[in-house]
Design a protein around this motif. Structure first.
Motif, PDB file in Angstrom:
ATOM      1  N   LYS A 211     -91.840 -16.258  11.910  1.00 11.55           N
ATOM      2  CA  LYS A 211     -92.682 -15.933  12.881  1.00 11.55           C
ATOM      3  C   LYS A 211     -92.966 -17.455  13.398  1.00 11.55           C
ATOM      4  O   LYS A 211     -93.518 -17.468  14.620  1.00 11.55           O
ATOM      5  CB  LYS A 211     -94.006 -15.804  12.232  1.00 11.55           C
ATOM      6  CG  LYS A 211     -93.903 -14.103  11.647  1.00 11.55           C
ATOM      7  CD  LYS A 211     -95.281 -13.979  10.957  1.00 11.55           C
ATOM      8  CE  LYS A 211     -95.398 -12.442  10.339  1.00 11.55           C
ATOM      9  NZ  LYS A 211     -96.429 -11.821   9.605  1.00 11.55           N
ATOM     10  N   TYR A 212     -92.546 -18.565  12.972  1.00 10.72           N
ATOM     11  CA  TYR A 212     -92.748 -19.900  13.331  1.00 10.72           C
ATOM     12  C   TYR A 212     -91.454 -20.738  13.647  1.00 10.72           C
ATOM     13  O   TYR A 212     -91.109 -21.533  13.131  1.00 10.72           O
ATOM     14  CB  TYR A 212     -93.570 -20.621  12.297  1.00 10.72           C
ATOM     15  CG  TYR A 212     -94.701 -19.894  11.940  1.00 10.72           C
ATOM     16  CD1 TYR A 212     -95.883 -19.668  12.758  1.00 10.72           C
ATOM     17  CD2 TYR A 212     -94.750 -19.333  10.730  1.00 10.72           C
ATOM     18  CE1 TYR A 212     -96.971 -18.777  12.111  1.00 10.72           C
ATOM     19  CE2 TYR A 212     -95.723 -18.419   9.969  1.00 10.72           C
ATOM     20  CZ  TYR A 212     -96.907 -18.345  10.993  1.00 10.72           C
ATOM     21  OH  TYR A 212     -98.009 -17.600  10.569  1.00 10.72           O
ATOM     22  N   PRO A 213     -90.548 -20.243  14.590  1.00 11.40           N
ATOM     23  CA  PRO A 213     -89.133 -20.508  14.720  1.00 11.40           C
ATOM     24  C   PRO A 213     -89.104 -22.028  15.557  1.00 11.40           C
ATOM     25  O   PRO A 213     -89.897 -22.343  16.322  1.00 11.40           O
ATOM     26  CB  PRO A 213     -88.624 -19.649  15.842  1.00 11.40           C
ATOM     27  CG  PRO A 213     -89.677 -18.835  16.426  1.00 11.40           C
ATOM     28  CD  PRO A 213     -91.012 -18.935  15.549  1.00 11.40           C
ATOM     29  N   MET A 214     -88.300 -22.894  14.929  1.00  9.98           N
ATOM     30  CA  MET A 214     -87.877 -23.847  15.729  1.00  9.98           C
ATOM     31  C   MET A 214     -87.069 -23.802  16.706  1.00  9.98           C
ATOM     32  O   MET A 214     -85.781 -23.372  16.448  1.00  9.98           O
ATOM     33  CB  MET A 214     -87.299 -25.155  14.819  1.00  9.98           C
ATOM     34  CG  MET A 214     -87.396 -26.412  15.416  1.00  9.98           C
ATOM     35  SD  MET A 214     -86.467 -27.706  14.253  1.00  9.98           S
ATOM     36  CE  MET A 214     -87.765 -27.883  13.149  1.00  9.98           C
ATOM     37  N   ALA A 215     -87.570 -23.803  17.972  1.00  8.12           N
ATOM     38  CA  ALA A 215     -86.563 -23.477  19.243  1.00  8.12           C
ATOM     39  C   ALA A 215     -85.462 -24.519  19.277  1.00  8.12           C
ATOM     40  O   ALA A 215     -85.827 -25.689  19.118  1.00  8.12           O
ATOM     41  CB  ALA A 215     -87.470 -23.391  20.560  1.00  8.12           C
ATOM     42  N   PRO A 216     -84.416 -24.210  19.856  1.00  5.48           N
ATOM     43  CA  PRO A 216     -83.320 -25.343  19.883  1.00  5.48           C
ATOM     44  C   PRO A 216     -83.784 -26.393  20.837  1.00  5.48           C
ATOM     45  O   PRO A 216     -84.173 -25.955  21.929  1.00  5.48           O
ATOM     46  CB  PRO A 216     -82.149 -24.121  20.529  1.00  5.48           C
ATOM     47  CG  PRO A 216     -82.320 -23.005  20.122  1.00  5.48           C
ATOM     48  CD  PRO A 216     -83.740 -22.793  20.005  1.00  5.48           C
ATOM     49  N   GLY A 217     -83.460 -27.443  20.352  1.00  7.48           N
ATOM     50  CA  GLY A 217     -83.804 -28.386  21.161  1.00  7.48           C
ATOM     51  C   GLY A 217     -85.148 -28.965  21.107  1.00  7.48           C
ATOM     52  O   GLY A 217     -85.618 -30.170  21.639  1.00  7.48           O
ATOM     53  N   THR A 218     -85.885 -28.454  19.988  1.00  2.00           N
ATOM     54  CA  THR A 218     -87.208 -29.065  19.838  1.00  2.00           C
ATOM     55  C   THR A 218     -87.318 -29.543  18.297  1.00  2.00           C
ATOM     56  O   THR A 218     -86.397 -29.591  17.608  1.00  2.00           O
ATOM     57  CB  THR A 218     -88.312 -27.913  19.952  1.00  2.00           C
ATOM     58  OG1 THR A 218     -88.232 -26.994  19.073  1.00  2.00           O
ATOM     59  CG2 THR A 218     -88.148 -27.357  21.408  1.00  2.00           C
ATOM     60  N   VAL A 219     -88.571 -30.322  17.883  1.00  2.00           N
ATOM     61  CA  VAL A 219     -88.635 -30.447  16.478  1.00  2.00           C
ATOM     62  C   VAL A 219     -89.801 -30.015  15.861  1.00  2.00           C
ATOM     63  O   VAL A 219     -90.435 -30.673  14.945  1.00  2.00           O
ATOM     64  CB  VAL A 219     -88.557 -32.079  16.666  1.00  2.00           C
ATOM     65  CG1 VAL A 219     -87.244 -32.573  16.759  1.00  2.00           C
ATOM     66  CG2 VAL A 219     -89.494 -32.811  17.308  1.00  2.00           C
ATOM     67  N   GLN A 220     -90.417 -29.070  16.230  1.00  2.00           N
ATOM     68  CA  GLN A 220     -91.485 -28.423  15.694  1.00  2.00           C
ATOM     69  C   GLN A 220     -91.237 -27.060  15.475  1.00  2.00           C
ATOM     70  O   GLN A 220     -90.495 -26.357  16.022  1.00  2.00           O
ATOM     71  CB  GLN A 220     -92.581 -28.232  16.635  1.00  2.00           C
ATOM     72  CG  GLN A 220     -93.377 -29.722  16.828  1.00  2.00           C
ATOM     73  CD  GLN A 220     -94.705 -29.798  17.616  1.00  2.00           C
ATOM     74  OE1 GLN A 220     -95.562 -28.936  16.846  1.00  2.00           O
ATOM     75  NE2 GLN A 220     -95.109 -30.268  18.540  1.00  2.00           N
ATOM     76  N   GLY A 221     -91.518 -26.368  14.275  1.00  2.00           N
ATOM     77  CA  GLY A 221     -91.395 -25.194  13.529  1.00  2.00           C
ATOM     78  C   GLY A 221     -90.532 -25.091  12.391  1.00  2.00           C
ATOM     79  O   GLY A 221     -90.188 -25.973  11.848  1.00  2.00           O
ATOM     80  N   TYR A 222     -90.096 -23.827  12.183  1.00  2.00           N
ATOM     81  CA  TYR A 222     -89.297 -23.603  10.995  1.00  2.00           C
ATOM     82  C   TYR A 222     -87.817 -23.472  11.342  1.00  2.00           C
ATOM     83  O   TYR A 222     -87.454 -22.536  12.274  1.00  2.00           O
ATOM     84  CB  TYR A 222     -89.602 -22.242  10.188  1.00  2.00           C
ATOM     85  CG  TYR A 222     -88.980 -22.090   9.094  1.00  2.00           C
ATOM     86  CD1 TYR A 222     -88.964 -22.623   7.904  1.00  2.00           C
ATOM     87  CD2 TYR A 222     -87.894 -20.714   9.036  1.00  2.00           C
ATOM     88  CE1 TYR A 222     -88.384 -22.535   6.555  1.00  2.00           C
ATOM     89  CE2 TYR A 222     -87.306 -20.634   8.049  1.00  2.00           C
ATOM     90  CZ  TYR A 222     -87.270 -21.092   6.935  1.00  2.00           C
ATOM     91  OH  TYR A 222     -86.546 -21.109   5.772  1.00  2.00           O
TER      92      TYR A 222
END
Length: 364
Positions: A117-128
């Motif tokens: 439910k808290y995915p780390m989107a490609p190219g970012t550094v926040q989430g799972y």
């Protein structure tokens, strides 16, 4: 102002190592198997844990000048020769360390669909998920990550702060405030060790940026083939690492061209110098490459806090640390630009710091 960037880089499906572990594969998926040159030689390194310096923060807060000066010199040596040290008597309640460790572990033990439910989107550094992945053929780390921006408020993504475990948010808020105090304290003493005013970094940094990343390394049946975390230096000013008290030895630092394991000390936190301090000190204090390895039977949990200047700040070597013997090695740059550069490149040792280096002119 340069917020943490987001780029729509498609990397396809990324396997979750906890789920892989549950499936008990007979072989390690090729996506995780490192090239021969990158594979950890575990037998050679694990036999000789490194003796990285230990700093007793309580000695730096006493009025006894001899004790104070001795510890300042120990800190100076740690920063100059190692780039890493462990800090004892850091002032953070040990129950707080146990609590953050528990909520982090509880989060990683949630069902996959809950964590997703808290995915780390490609190219970012926040989430799972996994950070610093930019291509289909890039090797993956044997690690699940959960990362969040904490301070200042504009870097937070509230949608990524989990509702489970129930006490996660409150615990992380309290923990992060304590770590922030510790970073300010340490930077004060690092400044003194350089012969500078104690408040020089706090005045320079503005509203410091703070982020946390929780790493969970499940056991791996072939730890000799994989890496828990690829070799890199940190883009921060300071990094604070808390290692789970029951975890396997996983952190290794590159010392004299050898990967040296760091043996956790009970109740200590591991501190390392980031690229930002290397630039500000004109290379006097250097950021150091480090990596994580896995264990065949034991898992490992780590909680990492990154502390850095405001994205709006211009950085470059401090005038007091540039002279004929140590000419200027780095250009001036906007810290937000460097942060963007750092998170949009895969982890490759200290290569990201090339962004700031001034090429030396070879005389003919």
């Amino acid at each position: 102002m340069a917020p943490v960037p987001s780029f729509p880089i498609e990397v396809g499906h990324i396997d979750d190592v906890q789920e892989l572990r549950k499936a008990k594969p007979t072989t390690i998926p090729e996506r995780f198997v490192r090239d021969m040159a990158e594979r950890p030689k575990l037998a050679a390194t694990l036999s000789s844990p490194s003796d990285i310096p230990i700093i007793d923060l309580s000695k730096l807060m006493k009025t006894d000048q001899d004790e104070y000066q001795s510890e300042i010199m120990q800190l100076k040596t740690a920063c100059e020769e190692w780039g890493f040290f462990q800090v004892l008597n850091h002032g953070i309640d040990l129950r707080m360390l146990e609590t953050i460790e528990k909520v982090a572990k509880d989060f990683f033990m949630l069902p996959l669909e809950e964590k997703q439910k808290y995915p780390m989107a490609p190219g970012t550094v926040q989430g799972y998920g996994q950070a610093f992945v930019f291509s289909e053929n890039q090797k993956l780390d044997w690690c699940n990550m959960f990362a969040l921006g904490v301070e200042p408020p504009f870097i937070r993504n509230p949608k990524l702060w989990p509702s489970k475990p129930a006490d996660f948010r409150e615990t992380l808020e309290t923990y992060s405030k304590e770590i922030r105090k510790l970073c300010k304290n340490l930077l004060k003493y690092i400044a003194v060790s350089l012969g500078l005013k104690g408040d020089v970094f706090e005045e320079m940094f503005g509203v410091a940026v703070q982020a946390v990343r929780m790493n969970y390394y499940p056991p791996c049946s072939r730890p000799d083939l994989v890496l828990g975390l690829s070799p890199h230096s940190d883009g921060s000013a300071l990094t604070v690492l808390q290692q789970g008290k029951d975890s396997s030895v996983g952190l290794q630092i590159l010392k004299d061209q050898t990967w040296a394991p760091v043996q956790p000390i009970p109740n200590a936190l591991v501190i390392n110098i980031g690229d930002t301090i290397e630039v500000l000190t004109n290379g006097k204090y250097k950021s150091v490459e480090h990596r994580a390895v896995t264990h065949k039977e034991k898992d490992r949990l780590s909680i990492v806090t990154f502390y850095a200047p405001s994205y709006e700040i211009e950085l470059g070597p401090m005038a007091e640390l540039v002279d004929e013997k140590n000419p200027c090695r780095y250009r001036r740059y906007n810290h937000g630009e460097y942060s963007k550069h750092y998170v949009t490149n895969k982890l490759q040792g200290k290569r990201t710091l090339e962004f700031a280096k001034i090429e030396s002119k070879i005389s003919t």
